[in-house]
Design a protein around this motif. Structure first.
Motif, PDB file in Angstrom:
ATOM      1  N   SER A 124       0.829  -1.211   0.000  1.00  0.00           N
ATOM      2  CA  SER A 124       0.000   0.000   0.000  1.00  0.00           C
ATOM      3  C   SER A 124       0.861   1.258   0.000  1.00  0.00           C
ATOM      4  O   SER A 124       0.579   2.225  -0.718  1.00  0.00           O
ATOM      5  CB  SER A 124      -0.916   0.009   1.229  1.00  0.00           C
ATOM      6  OG  SER A 124      -1.784  -1.095   1.198  1.00  0.00           O
ATOM      7  N   LYS A 125       1.927   1.227   0.808  1.00  0.00           N
ATOM      8  CA  LYS A 125       2.835   2.374   0.893  1.00  0.00           C
ATOM      9  C   LYS A 125       3.515   2.625  -0.453  1.00  0.00           C
ATOM     10  O   LYS A 125       3.656   3.775  -0.891  1.00  0.00           O
ATOM     11  CB  LYS A 125       3.890   2.118   1.975  1.00  0.00           C
ATOM     12  CG  LYS A 125       4.799   3.301   2.255  1.00  0.00           C
ATOM     13  CD  LYS A 125       5.792   2.980   3.361  1.00  0.00           C
ATOM     14  CE  LYS A 125       6.714   4.171   3.617  1.00  0.00           C
ATOM     15  NZ  LYS A 125       7.728   3.872   4.659  1.00  0.00           N
ATOM     16  N   PHE A 126       3.941   1.530  -1.104  1.00  0.00           N
ATOM     17  CA  PHE A 126       4.594   1.642  -2.415  1.00  0.00           C
ATOM     18  C   PHE A 126       3.650   2.277  -3.439  1.00  0.00           C
ATOM     19  O   PHE A 126       4.032   3.175  -4.191  1.00  0.00           O
ATOM     20  CB  PHE A 126       5.046   0.260  -2.885  1.00  0.00           C
ATOM     21  CG  PHE A 126       5.578   0.229  -4.296  1.00  0.00           C
ATOM     22  CD1 PHE A 126       6.862   0.684  -4.571  1.00  0.00           C
ATOM     23  CD2 PHE A 126       4.785  -0.239  -5.341  1.00  0.00           C
ATOM     24  CE1 PHE A 126       7.356   0.675  -5.869  1.00  0.00           C
ATOM     25  CE2 PHE A 126       5.270  -0.250  -6.645  1.00  0.00           C
ATOM     26  CZ  PHE A 126       6.555   0.205  -6.910  1.00  0.00           C
ATOM     27  N   MET A 134      -1.102   6.963  -6.169  1.00  0.00           N
ATOM     28  CA  MET A 134      -2.396   6.316  -6.355  1.00  0.00           C
ATOM     29  C   MET A 134      -3.336   6.692  -5.201  1.00  0.00           C
ATOM     30  O   MET A 134      -2.901   6.908  -4.075  1.00  0.00           O
ATOM     31  CB  MET A 134      -2.192   4.802  -6.403  1.00  0.00           C
ATOM     32  CG  MET A 134      -3.301   4.054  -7.111  1.00  0.00           C
ATOM     33  SD  MET A 134      -2.882   2.304  -7.343  1.00  0.00           S
ATOM     34  CE  MET A 134      -1.707   2.419  -8.679  1.00  0.00           C
ATOM     35  N   ARG A 135      -4.636   6.765  -5.509  1.00  0.00           N
ATOM     36  CA  ARG A 135      -5.624   7.120  -4.488  1.00  0.00           C
ATOM     37  C   ARG A 135      -5.835   5.962  -3.498  1.00  0.00           C
ATOM     38  O   ARG A 135      -5.676   4.797  -3.859  1.00  0.00           O
ATOM     39  CB  ARG A 135      -6.958   7.476  -5.141  1.00  0.00           C
ATOM     40  CG  ARG A 135      -6.919   8.827  -5.864  1.00  0.00           C
ATOM     41  CD  ARG A 135      -8.288   9.170  -6.413  1.00  0.00           C
ATOM     42  NE  ARG A 135      -8.773   8.144  -7.336  1.00  0.00           N
ATOM     43  CZ  ARG A 135     -10.017   8.076  -7.792  1.00  0.00           C
ATOM     44  NH1 ARG A 135     -10.917   8.953  -7.365  1.00  0.00           N
ATOM     45  NH2 ARG A 135     -10.384   7.136  -8.640  1.00  0.00           N
ATOM     46  N   ILE A 172      -5.969   1.881  -3.934  1.00  0.00           N
ATOM     47  CA  ILE A 172      -4.916   1.090  -3.277  1.00  0.00           C
ATOM     48  C   ILE A 172      -5.545  -0.079  -2.511  1.00  0.00           C
ATOM     49  O   ILE A 172      -5.082  -1.220  -2.598  1.00  0.00           O
ATOM     50  CB  ILE A 172      -4.074   1.964  -2.319  1.00  0.00           C
ATOM     51  CG1 ILE A 172      -3.191   2.919  -3.124  1.00  0.00           C
ATOM     52  CG2 ILE A 172      -3.201   1.103  -1.408  1.00  0.00           C
ATOM     53  CD1 ILE A 172      -2.486   3.952  -2.273  1.00  0.00           C
ATOM     54  N   LYS A 173      -6.624   0.206  -1.754  1.00  0.00           N
ATOM     55  CA  LYS A 173      -7.306  -0.855  -0.987  1.00  0.00           C
ATOM     56  C   LYS A 173      -7.826  -1.956  -1.907  1.00  0.00           C
ATOM     57  O   LYS A 173      -7.685  -3.146  -1.629  1.00  0.00           O
ATOM     58  CB  LYS A 173      -8.458  -0.257  -0.185  1.00  0.00           C
ATOM     59  CG  LYS A 173      -8.024   0.529   1.038  1.00  0.00           C
ATOM     60  CD  LYS A 173      -9.229   1.031   1.808  1.00  0.00           C
ATOM     61  CE  LYS A 173      -8.791   1.809   3.052  1.00  0.00           C
ATOM     62  NZ  LYS A 173      -9.958   2.309   3.815  1.00  0.00           N
ATOM     63  N   PHE A 174      -8.420  -1.540  -3.028  1.00  0.00           N
ATOM     64  CA  PHE A 174      -8.967  -2.504  -3.977  1.00  0.00           C
ATOM     65  C   PHE A 174      -7.857  -3.362  -4.586  1.00  0.00           C
ATOM     66  O   PHE A 174      -7.970  -4.596  -4.650  1.00  0.00           O
ATOM     67  CB  PHE A 174      -9.739  -1.778  -5.080  1.00  0.00           C
ATOM     68  CG  PHE A 174     -10.173  -2.676  -6.198  1.00  0.00           C
ATOM     69  CD1 PHE A 174     -11.242  -3.552  -6.030  1.00  0.00           C
ATOM     70  CD2 PHE A 174      -9.509  -2.665  -7.411  1.00  0.00           C
ATOM     71  CE1 PHE A 174     -11.633  -4.395  -7.062  1.00  0.00           C
ATOM     72  CE2 PHE A 174      -9.889  -3.503  -8.442  1.00  0.00           C
ATOM     73  CZ  PHE A 174     -10.964  -4.373  -8.273  1.00  0.00           C
ATOM     74  N   LEU A 175      -6.756  -2.719  -5.016  1.00  0.00           N
ATOM     75  CA  LEU A 175      -5.654  -3.450  -5.651  1.00  0.00           C
ATOM     76  C   LEU A 175      -4.943  -4.379  -4.665  1.00  0.00           C
ATOM     77  O   LEU A 175      -4.513  -5.478  -5.028  1.00  0.00           O
ATOM     78  CB  LEU A 175      -4.655  -2.467  -6.267  1.00  0.00           C
ATOM     79  CG  LEU A 175      -5.127  -1.725  -7.522  1.00  0.00           C
ATOM     80  CD1 LEU A 175      -4.086  -0.706  -7.969  1.00  0.00           C
ATOM     81  CD2 LEU A 175      -5.419  -2.718  -8.652  1.00  0.00           C
ATOM     82  N   THR A 176      -4.820  -3.931  -3.404  1.00  0.00           N
ATOM     83  CA  THR A 176      -4.180  -4.770  -2.375  1.00  0.00           C
ATOM     84  C   THR A 176      -5.001  -6.032  -2.125  1.00  0.00           C
ATOM     85  O   THR A 176      -4.461  -7.137  -2.077  1.00  0.00           O
ATOM     86  CB  THR A 176      -4.033  -3.981  -1.057  1.00  0.00           C
ATOM     87  OG1 THR A 176      -3.269  -2.808  -1.293  1.00  0.00           O
ATOM     88  CG2 THR A 176      -3.329  -4.823  -0.002  1.00  0.00           C
TER      89      THR A 176
END
Length: 252
Positions: free
Chosen positions: A153-155, A161-162, A166-170
């Motif tokens: 998420s940090k990366f 990125m919003r 980020i939450k969705f991609l993680t």
């Protein structure tokens, strides 16, 4: 210093957890193996007597034979083939470790279970302390995997990125990776080792990791296949880390 302490705690937990399973496997093996051998000998004698005088059996005697044979199979004794069945045990160390793992993970296939009074009482206390230990272990493994989530998420955040994206991609990353590592790839392995179809492998993997554990498909149970040593130990370890992955998904 805090990180070092956390690593030490994790190391001690992992060592303690697997030591608990190893000790449990050794005790189950010691308590159940002799009783199983006696069951096998009784089943073999029953088959021998049947073959010698089956033409003289009454209907009641035939029904009793079928009942006893069914009970023997339900107890994991398959009185077929040559005497090699006496050399192979359902309670060797690999099978005992696998059983210990399914107890603490609450899967409980039902195809292998203690039959002696000592084994049953020990199983009660083993599960009583083992299930909470398993929960703590899975929580710790899930926590370690969560750190990977935070790093990812940090990366992505540093790339501009919003947060919602980020939450969705993680979640998508760990979902897809977990499906590949814990469902798809093991199913290929089960297909080769067990002779199942790929769909049966997927079915077994899901039913196991969801802790439903019907017991209709269980690894290492086919008498006509040769399994490598500690096959079921590896499967037990796959189950434990697969459960940790599912716990992580719920957290995410």
């Amino acid at each position: 210093k805090a990180m070092c302490s956390d690593k030490l705690q994790t190391g001690l937990l992992v060592a303690g957890y697997f030591s608990y399973l190893l000790v449990g496997a050794a005790v189950f093996q010691a308590l159940e193996r002799t009783a199983e051998k006696q069951e096998k000998m009784a089943a073999a004698q029953m088959i021998k007597s049947f073959l010698q005088s089956f033409t003289q059996f009454t209907v009641a005697e035939m029904e009793l034979f079928v009942k006893n044979l069914t009970e023997a199979i339900q107890n994991g004794v398959y009185p077929v083939g040559n005497g090699s069945q006496f050399e192979e045990s359902n309670w060797d160390f690999s099978n005992s470790f696998f059983f210990a793992g399914t107890v603490v993970s609450t899967i409980g296939y039902g195809t292998l279970h203690p039959k002696t009074a000592g084994g049953q009482i020990f199983c009660v206390f083993f599960a009583l302390f083992g299930i909470p230990l398993n929960i703590v272990f899975l929580h710790r493994v899930g926590k370690m995997l969560s750190l990977l989530c935070k790093k990812l998420s940090k990366f992505l955040y540093e790339k501009g990125m919003r947060k919602k994206k980020i939450k969705f991609l993680t979640l998508l990353f760990f979902l897809v990776t977990g499906i590949l590592v814990f469902l798809c790839l093991p199913s290929v392995f089960f297909q080769k080792t067990e002779g199942w179809s790929y769909s049966e492998g997927i079915y077994f993997a899901f039913i196991t990791l969801s802790t439903i554990g019907f017991g209709d498909y269980v690894v290492g149970k086919k008498s006509d296949r040769h399994y490598f040593s500690y096959y079921r130990v590896l499967v037990a370890i796959w189950i434990l880390f697969g459960l940790a992955w599912i716990a992580l998904l719920f957290n995410l």
